[in-house]
Scaffold this active site. Sequence first.
Site, mmCIF file in Angstrom:
data_model
loop_
_atom_site.group_PDB
_atom_site.id
_atom_site.type_symbol
_atom_site.label_atom_id
_atom_site.label_comp_id
_atom_site.label_asym_id
_atom_site.label_seq_id
_atom_site.Cartn_x
_atom_site.Cartn_y
_atom_site.Cartn_z
ATOM 1 N N LYS A 76 33.057 -11.982 8.051
ATOM 2 C CA LYS A 76 33.981 -12.346 6.869
ATOM 3 C C LYS A 76 33.674 -11.109 5.795
ATOM 4 O O LYS A 76 32.560 -10.572 5.770
ATOM 5 C CB LYS A 76 33.439 -13.370 6.315
ATOM 6 C CG LYS A 76 34.426 -14.300 5.365
ATOM 7 C CD LYS A 76 35.446 -15.206 6.165
ATOM 8 C CE LYS A 76 36.640 -15.704 5.421
ATOM 9 N NZ LYS A 76 37.538 -16.616 6.275
ATOM 10 N N GLY A 187 48.562 -32.955 1.596
ATOM 11 C CA GLY A 187 48.753 -31.519 1.467
ATOM 12 C C GLY A 187 49.741 -31.083 2.349
ATOM 13 O O GLY A 187 50.269 -31.586 3.447
ATOM 14 N N GLY A 189 51.084 -27.905 1.961
ATOM 15 C CA GLY A 189 51.075 -26.313 2.178
ATOM 16 C C GLY A 189 51.288 -25.726 3.512
ATOM 17 O O GLY A 189 51.985 -26.261 4.367
ATOM 18 N N ASN A 190 50.644 -24.636 3.796
ATOM 19 C CA ASN A 190 50.655 -23.876 5.027
ATOM 20 C C ASN A 190 50.334 -25.007 6.256
ATOM 21 O O ASN A 190 50.960 -25.221 7.109
ATOM 22 C CB ASN A 190 49.765 -22.786 5.020
ATOM 23 C CG ASN A 190 49.903 -21.756 6.423
ATOM 24 O OD1 ASN A 190 50.028 -22.413 7.501
ATOM 25 N ND2 ASN A 190 49.846 -20.581 6.249
ATOM 26 N N VAL A 191 48.959 -25.523 6.380
ATOM 27 C CA VAL A 191 48.695 -26.520 7.466
ATOM 28 C C VAL A 191 49.408 -27.860 7.347
ATOM 29 O O VAL A 191 49.646 -28.217 8.540
ATOM 30 C CB VAL A 191 47.032 -26.581 7.231
ATOM 31 C CG1 VAL A 191 46.651 -27.487 8.396
ATOM 32 C CG2 VAL A 191 46.363 -25.340 7.126
ATOM 33 N N GLY A 192 49.509 -28.268 6.009
ATOM 34 C CA GLY A 192 49.997 -29.762 6.085
ATOM 35 C C GLY A 192 51.427 -29.886 6.742
ATOM 36 O O GLY A 192 52.080 -30.437 7.604
HETATM 37 P P1 NAD Z 1 48.041 -23.935 0.937
HETATM 38 O O1 NAD Z 1 47.416 -23.239 -0.314
HETATM 39 O O2 NAD Z 1 49.023 -23.425 1.515
HETATM 40 O O3 NAD Z 1 48.456 -25.588 0.730
HETATM 41 C C1 NAD Z 1 47.423 -26.514 -0.033
HETATM 42 C C2 NAD Z 1 48.357 -27.735 -0.350
HETATM 43 O O4 NAD Z 1 47.523 -28.480 -0.787
HETATM 44 C C3 NAD Z 1 49.367 -27.535 -1.339
HETATM 45 O O5 NAD Z 1 50.668 -28.218 -0.715
HETATM 46 C C4 NAD Z 1 49.103 -28.316 -2.527
HETATM 47 O O6 NAD Z 1 49.962 -28.680 -3.312
HETATM 48 C C5 NAD Z 1 48.035 -29.208 -1.905
HETATM 49 N N1 NAD Z 1 47.132 -29.807 -2.892
HETATM 50 C C6 NAD Z 1 46.521 -29.314 -3.894
HETATM 51 N N2 NAD Z 1 45.812 -30.198 -4.410
HETATM 52 C C7 NAD Z 1 46.008 -31.429 -3.786
HETATM 53 C C8 NAD Z 1 45.481 -32.713 -4.044
HETATM 54 N N3 NAD Z 1 44.595 -33.196 -4.768
HETATM 55 N N4 NAD Z 1 46.112 -33.775 -3.061
HETATM 56 C C9 NAD Z 1 47.135 -33.478 -2.075
HETATM 57 N N5 NAD Z 1 47.384 -32.161 -2.037
HETATM 58 C C10 NAD Z 1 46.899 -31.315 -2.690
HETATM 59 O O7 NAD Z 1 46.676 -24.068 1.824
HETATM 60 P P2 NAD Z 1 46.586 -24.101 3.478
HETATM 61 O O8 NAD Z 1 46.679 -22.919 4.060
HETATM 62 O O9 NAD Z 1 47.410 -24.942 3.882
HETATM 63 O O10 NAD Z 1 45.083 -24.582 3.674
HETATM 64 C C11 NAD Z 1 44.594 -26.128 3.282
HETATM 65 C C12 NAD Z 1 43.075 -26.225 3.880
HETATM 66 O O11 NAD Z 1 42.978 -25.829 5.232
HETATM 67 C C13 NAD Z 1 42.115 -25.359 3.177
HETATM 68 O O12 NAD Z 1 41.293 -26.313 3.502
HETATM 69 C C14 NAD Z 1 42.009 -24.054 4.134
HETATM 70 O O13 NAD Z 1 40.830 -23.459 4.037
HETATM 71 C C15 NAD Z 1 42.333 -24.672 5.576
HETATM 72 N N6 NAD Z 1 42.539 -23.807 6.654
HETATM 73 C C16 NAD Z 1 43.614 -23.182 6.463
HETATM 74 C C17 NAD Z 1 44.037 -22.407 7.591
HETATM 75 C C18 NAD Z 1 45.286 -21.570 7.549
HETATM 76 O O14 NAD Z 1 45.764 -20.949 8.540
HETATM 77 N N7 NAD Z 1 46.112 -21.570 6.348
HETATM 78 C C19 NAD Z 1 43.224 -22.241 8.628
HETATM 79 C C20 NAD Z 1 42.214 -22.913 8.762
HETATM 80 C C21 NAD Z 1 41.827 -23.781 7.798
#
Ligand code: NAD
Length: 376
Positions: A76, A187, A189-192
């Site tokens: 990292k 959530g 975002g990207n993952v959800g």
């Molecule tokens: P993101 O920023 O795209 O999405 C985050 C989402 O969480 C948003 O929709 C936001 O509105 C929501 N959110 C924020 N506070 C909240 C709450 N209190 N209750 C419910 N929803 C809430 O982030 P992401 O990339 O989807 O990542 C989410 C998690 O997954 C993080 O822990 C990240 O480290 C992990 N992760 C992501 C990836 C990836 O490829 N993006 C890979 C491995 C792990």
Amino acid sequence: MSMNFFADEFGPEKILEVYDVKTNMKGILVIDNTALGPGKGGIRMTPNVTIREVFRLTRIMTWKCALADLPFGGAKSGIIADRNISKERKIELVEAFSRVLKPVSPELYVAAPDLNTGETEMTAYALANGSLKSCTGKPANMCIKPGEICGIPHEYGATGFGVFQSAVVAALHIGLSLKRSSIAIEGFGNVGSSTAKYLHDFGARIIAVSDSKGCIFNEDGLDYQELTKVKAEMGSVTKYKSGKILPHREIFSLSADILIPAAISDVINEKNVDDIKAKIIVEGANIPVTDKGEEQLFSRGILVIPDFVANAGGVISSYAEYIGENPTKMLELIKLKITRNLKIVLSKSKNQGIRPREAAMQIAQQRVRRAMKNLS
Ligand code: NAD
């Protein structure tokens, strides 16, 4: 600084603090373990990134790559930069970082996006390095030599696809029909949202979704396309018409068969763990359940699929990009690897009566130890 507080038999192998006089770029690279292959991990750009912070993330990458059975180790990096610097300044810093790291990248370090870096920065990193293999997360149309296959964009939702595949294996493991199950996703975002997409395409019933503004709940199921539309146009899933709006924390106590925390860390903890009614929790986010919380869920017979197993789709996609595969092959690889490795984890967990996380850690450590032995 004393290294004793974190060095152990696995690493870190290298800690580099780098400085470029011309651009005043200050950066950090920690390479944890390269027994399985070059260290893989993102570049974060924050004002106060530290070696300790970078190292913690590095070790997680070592286990994630080993468990996903990839020829990558853990690494990292970070560049110290204010969040509000111009795009041009960001590129200048990334280019300087890339040039300074040329002696170790891509041989020992393959970069990727992380906090505050994306495909533009990866393009700059690869161009300054001169090799497409120096980083992943590049745009699809980026080439150094004509005809080369380039990046795999994140629109394919690789991590969510892996979370979905984990849910498939977990449901099968406890004899639950995924199609007849109810699912809640924290959530969007990207993952959800990508997890929701693949579950929706499969025909599963998503009864609740949350974001930072709240939770939308409808026992009959929510429509994925409509959720995406309201989120894009109105900023929150709570604007979805036919459903009940709840405070976002209530998503954890709903009567859903499968709960997928995919937003923030430590949201399931000693305070709310007793309210959990789900039969399966698939950890899409990193560390969404505290260690104590996971122990309690295990003692109640609730199956928890650990983060570094369930959300490895992103790093598997990076590997597909690294070896020049196309997006279709990338999704096939995620399915193959997550299914195979999760089945190994669940069978070990069942046979030895240990938590899936413990089983996964033991398997990852065993793979790294074996590779280290083969090298010595
Ligand atoms: P993101 O920023 O795209 O999405 C985050 C989402 O969480 C948003 O929709 C936001 O509105 C929501 N959110 C924020 N506070 C909240 C709450 N209190 N209750 C419910 N929803 C809430 O982030 P992401 O990339 O989807 O990542 C989410 C998690 O997954 C993080 O822990 C990240 O480290 C992990 N992760 C992501 C990836 C990836 O490829 N993006 C890979 C491995 C792990």
